[in-house]
Design an enzyme around this catalytic site. Structure first.
Site, short mmCIF file in Angstrom:
data_model
loop_
_atom_site.label_atom_id
_atom_site.label_comp_id
_atom_site.label_asym_id
_atom_site.label_seq_id
_atom_site.Cartn_x
_atom_site.Cartn_y
_atom_site.Cartn_z
N TYR A 167 -1.63 -0.85 10.10
CA TYR A 167 -1.56 -1.30 8.74
C TYR A 167 -0.68 -0.74 7.80
O TYR A 167 0.14 -1.55 7.16
CB TYR A 167 -2.83 -0.51 7.94
CG TYR A 167 -3.18 -0.61 6.78
CD1 TYR A 167 -3.72 -1.78 6.24
CD2 TYR A 167 -3.04 0.32 5.79
CE1 TYR A 167 -3.97 -2.16 4.86
CE2 TYR A 167 -3.31 0.08 4.42
CZ TYR A 167 -3.75 -1.00 3.89
OH TYR A 167 -3.89 -1.19 2.75
N SER A 209 0.90 -1.38 0.29
CA SER A 209 -0.01 -0.13 0.06
C SER A 209 0.92 1.20 -0.18
O SER A 209 1.99 1.33 0.67
CB SER A 209 -0.66 0.11 1.30
OG SER A 209 -1.40 1.44 1.46
#
Length: 257
Positions: free
Chosen positions: A164, A149
């Site tokens: 995350y 990401s």
């Protein structure tokens, strides 16, 4: 000699609006056999049947908990049985799409949350790759794509916060390190780092938050799932044979480096 038909295994592929399903459909467009793996076995089988029917390719769906080794191995042996029986072509690609995010600020996180986010995003990538990799090495050809990401590159700033971003950074390290170990095997591994994508992963985000995310992107919008899927399937193609250990940004210019 014609192009060899292979099977693509896609985790997290049963969500109607997810990158995983879009990726499975994009593989099917290119003639790959399809394996849909997700937590819900019934939904996985249903999605696989829909994709198989729409694109006239062999397709199967099974339950998997990517964070659980026994579940991953069970899914692998189901797929192996389908390959061995001739119902599916040899597995040639694994797309590690399954993931979860969390918008919880660092001081409000718990160890349970931290471990859960790492288990799905990082450990899941490890377990699924480890299960399917040996057969690719034996075959002398394979493509592994991991889902990181932009949050791993810029330190969050989209929706997911510290757990995350940290888990997705681990995926990048995993990808680069494994690429070195896979030298001369015919198997490549590459990562994609999407920015904001039009999916349902940002559960709980508001319209205002979504508008603010879009304003921060030079192209003025979030990515479509197909745009991400098309990069994943390219990395799985014969044309991507000289790419390994790379990170492909799909962020509309929100992060440039």
């Amino acid at each position: 000699m014609g192009k060899k038909i292979r099977t693509a295994v896609v985790t997290g592929a049963a969500s109607d609006k997810g990158i995983g399903r879009a990726t499975a459909e994009r593989y099917a467009e290119d003639g790959w056999g399809i394996v849909v793996l997700d937590l819900d076995g019934e939904k996985s089988a249903k999605v696989a049947a829909e994709i198989g029917s729409s694109y006239d390719v062999p397709a199967f769906g099974h339950a998997i908990d990517v964070a659980d080794e026994a579940s991953v191995n069970s899914a692998y042996f189901r797929v192996k049985a389908e390959v061995d029986s001739g119902a599916l072509p040899t597995v040639g690609a694994v797309a590690n799409i399954a993931g979860i995010t969390s918008p919880v600020p660092f001081m409000e996180t718990t160890l349970e949350l931290w471990n859960k986010v790492f288990a799905v995003n990082a450990t899941g990538t490890y377990l699924v790759t480890k299960a399917f990799l040996p057969d690719m090495i034996t075959e002398g050809w394979g493509r592994i794509v991991t889902m990181s990401s932009v949050s791993a590159q810029r330190g969050g700033g989209v929706f997911g916060k510290v757990p995350y971003s940290s888990a997705k950074a681990a995926v990048l390290g995993f990808t680069k390190s494994l690429a070195r170990e896979l030298e001369n095997t015919g198997v490549t591994i590459n990562a994609v780092t999407p920015g904001a994508v039009d999916t349902n992963i940002r559960v709980g985000s508001t319209d205002e938050q979504e508008a603010a995310i879009a304003r921060g992107i030079p192209l003025g919008r979030t990515a479509t799932t197909r745009e991400v899927a098309s990069v994943i399937t390219f990395l799985s193609s014969e044309d991507a044979a000289y790419l390994t250990g790379t990170t492909i940004d799909i962020n509309g210019g929100s992060h440039m480096h």
